[in-house]
Design an enzyme around this catalytic site. Structure first.
Site, mmCIF file in Angstrom:
data_model
loop_
_atom_site.group_PDB
_atom_site.id
_atom_site.type_symbol
_atom_site.label_atom_id
_atom_site.label_comp_id
_atom_site.label_asym_id
_atom_site.label_seq_id
_atom_site.Cartn_x
_atom_site.Cartn_y
_atom_site.Cartn_z
ATOM 1 C CE1 TYR A 161 -3.078 1.257 -0.245
ATOM 2 C CE2 TYR A 161 -5.396 1.289 -0.837
ATOM 3 C CZ TYR A 161 -4.400 0.691 -0.774
ATOM 4 O OH TYR A 161 -4.061 -0.643 -1.239
ATOM 5 C CE LYS A 162 0.165 1.142 -2.035
ATOM 6 N NZ LYS A 162 -0.167 0.156 -3.392
ATOM 7 C CG PHE A 171 1.126 -5.129 -5.635
ATOM 8 C CD1 PHE A 171 1.785 -4.931 -4.373
ATOM 9 C CD2 PHE A 171 0.011 -5.206 -5.368
ATOM 10 C CE1 PHE A 171 1.173 -4.916 -3.135
ATOM 11 C CE2 PHE A 171 -0.922 -5.334 -4.150
ATOM 12 C CZ PHE A 171 -0.055 -5.182 -3.094
ATOM 13 C CG ASP A 181 -0.664 -0.144 -10.171
ATOM 14 O OD1 ASP A 181 -0.848 0.914 -9.679
ATOM 15 O OD2 ASP A 181 -1.064 -1.318 -9.628
ATOM 16 N NE ARG A 217 7.164 -1.860 1.318
ATOM 17 C CZ ARG A 217 6.108 -1.605 0.664
ATOM 18 N NH1 ARG A 217 5.970 -1.701 -0.667
ATOM 19 N NH2 ARG A 217 4.879 -1.554 1.488
#
Ligand code: PLP
Length: 427
Positions: free
Chosen positions: A225-226, A131, A200, A386
């Site tokens: 928040y995922k 990322f 991560d 995605r």
């Protein structure tokens, strides 16, 4: 192979032991939400809980609530709950700041440890397709520490572990392809080569079972928040193995990470344990919302917890892949995610030979929400559609209906309509 019918999917839903967990969420009735890997859905409990913090704890309790409502302990209380999802012990994990900032802290700490234990090691290894924020932070820290950042191809890191490598920085589940590393095996390889690991967990926590202590990992960070459903911009978390935590400081020496914040001394003395990774005053409203999100996952514990959620996640992603293969054969669509379930997280990415952004916009107009990630053109990386599969609230029929909608968009060439081509700020 026999064609999968919608009735096969509803039969699976009828016997799904986790089906009732969906009731924990507010979900628009006309939406199939396949983007919980980017922003989790709103739990039903959140609005009332945040309202309570506002009106009772803040409105009536005022500053007393730091003590009387337990505000000051909230980063640890929520941290202990997240710890249960990632194989960490109580007191080892704390909620604070953002993933980016926590990455900065743990990478700095890891580089400090390496300087003590192995000063000849001057390289940070990560993956080119990691990322971007992880890579940007690593670039900045490598420059500050006079070290080199080496970016290798996805899945190839263990073959780059030489005696000059200080830290291996990996995201366990890749945000683009959804490919997943075997944390225990990669950590063991890194340790055998004398390198520290930073994991991560942004796309792992709440999506796949994680065992940080079992893997003997060194440092980990993750996103609120995922899959944790903490809400937009929810605070993130940080974990450091007990063997390291008191050996080094992190660089953002704010007062909440002090051994005695309310002694108001002039000199910084870090707290023992993970509390030293705190920095400033915690965002209470966001923390309260995050706790509601984490609770939606802990509600699965009596039903088998993360292993049961993982079984359903694999069933959903397998179903999606099989339906794509069965129904979209006429279109130039390929699956970019590993077909073997044990090598992927809880998302599936598709490559479409055409304007993938427009396809996703047309799909969203039909109520099927996934997202689009542009590939790095200079590197020849493909654009990706995605789709995230959150086992807490998705049904097998949702997967069926999503692929049917995608087929409609492609069969009719609907994505070619001009209005789908214009890019919004967030894709
Ligand atoms: C989502 C994500 C982040 C997000 O970082 P923020 O600081 O919350 O913006 C970081 N790393 C990875 C791998 C992610 O997937």
């Amino acid at each position: 192979m026999t064609l999968i019918q919608r009735t096969d999917c509803s039969a699976l839903d009828a016997t799904d032991p986790l089906a009732k967990l969906r009731d924990q969420f507010v979900l628009p009735s006309d939406v199939i939400y396949l983007d919980g890997n980017s922003l989790g859905a709103l739990p039903r409990a959140t609005a009332a809980r945040v309202q309570q913090v506002l009106t009772e704890e803040w409105g009536q309790g005022l500053i007393r609530s730091w003590n009387t409502a337990g505000w000051i302990d909230l980063p640890h209380r929520v941290g202990d709950k997240i710890a249960r999802l990632v194989g960490a012990a109580p007191g080892e994990l704390v909620v604070t700041d953002s993933t980016s900032i926590n990455l900065y802290k743990v990478l700095s700490a890891a580089l400090s440890l390496a300087r003590i234990d192995a000063p000849q090691r001057r390289v940070i290894v990560s993956e080119r397709e990691n990322f971007p924020t992880d890579l940007y932070m690593a670039q900045s820290l490598a420059a500050q520490h006079g070290m080199r950042l080496e970016l290798v191809e996805q899945g190839r890191a263990t073959s780059h572990l030489r005696d000059d490598v200080a830290v291996l920085l990996l995201t366990q589940v890749n945000y683009r392809s959804g490919a997943m590393h075997d944390m225990a095996a990669v950590t063991a390889a890194a340790h055998a080569a004398g390198a520290l690991t930073i994991w991560d967990l942004a796309h792992s926590v709440g999506a796949v079972p994680v065992d940080l202590n079992g893997a003997q990992a060194d440092f980990a960070i993750g996103c609120g928040y995922k899959y944790l459903n903490g809400g937009p911009g929810a605070p993130a978390f940080v974990w450091v193995h007990a063997r390291h935590v008191d050996r080094v400081q992190q660089p953002l020496s704010g007062w909440h990470g002090h051994a005695a914040p309310f002694a108001f001394t002039s000199y910084y003395q870090p707290a023992h344990g993970i509390a030293r990774y705190l920095c400033g005053t915690p965002p209470l409203l966001s923390l309260a919302a995050l706790e509601c999100g984490v609770d939606t996952l802990l509600a699965a514990e009596p039903l088998g917890g993360m292993p049961a959620l993982r079984r359903k996640s694999v069933a959903l992603t397998d179903l999606f892949i099989r339906l794509v293969q069965q129904q979209l054969g006429a279109h130039k669509v390929t699956v970019a995610t590993p077909i073997e379930a044990e090598r992927r997280g809880s998302q599936v990415s598709l490559i479409f030979d055409g304007d993938g952004y427009a396809v996703m916009q047309a799909l969203i107009e039909r109520g099927v929400i996934g997202d689009f990630r542009a590939g790095d053109r200079a590197r020849g990386d493909p654009d990706l559609l995605r789709f995230g599969f959150t086992p807490l609230y998705l049904r097998h029929v949702d997967v069926f209906d999503a692929v049917a909608a995608l087929r409609e968009v492609l069969d009719g060439g609907i994505w070619r309509e001009a209005r789908f081509a214009r890019k919004a700020a967030v894709t």
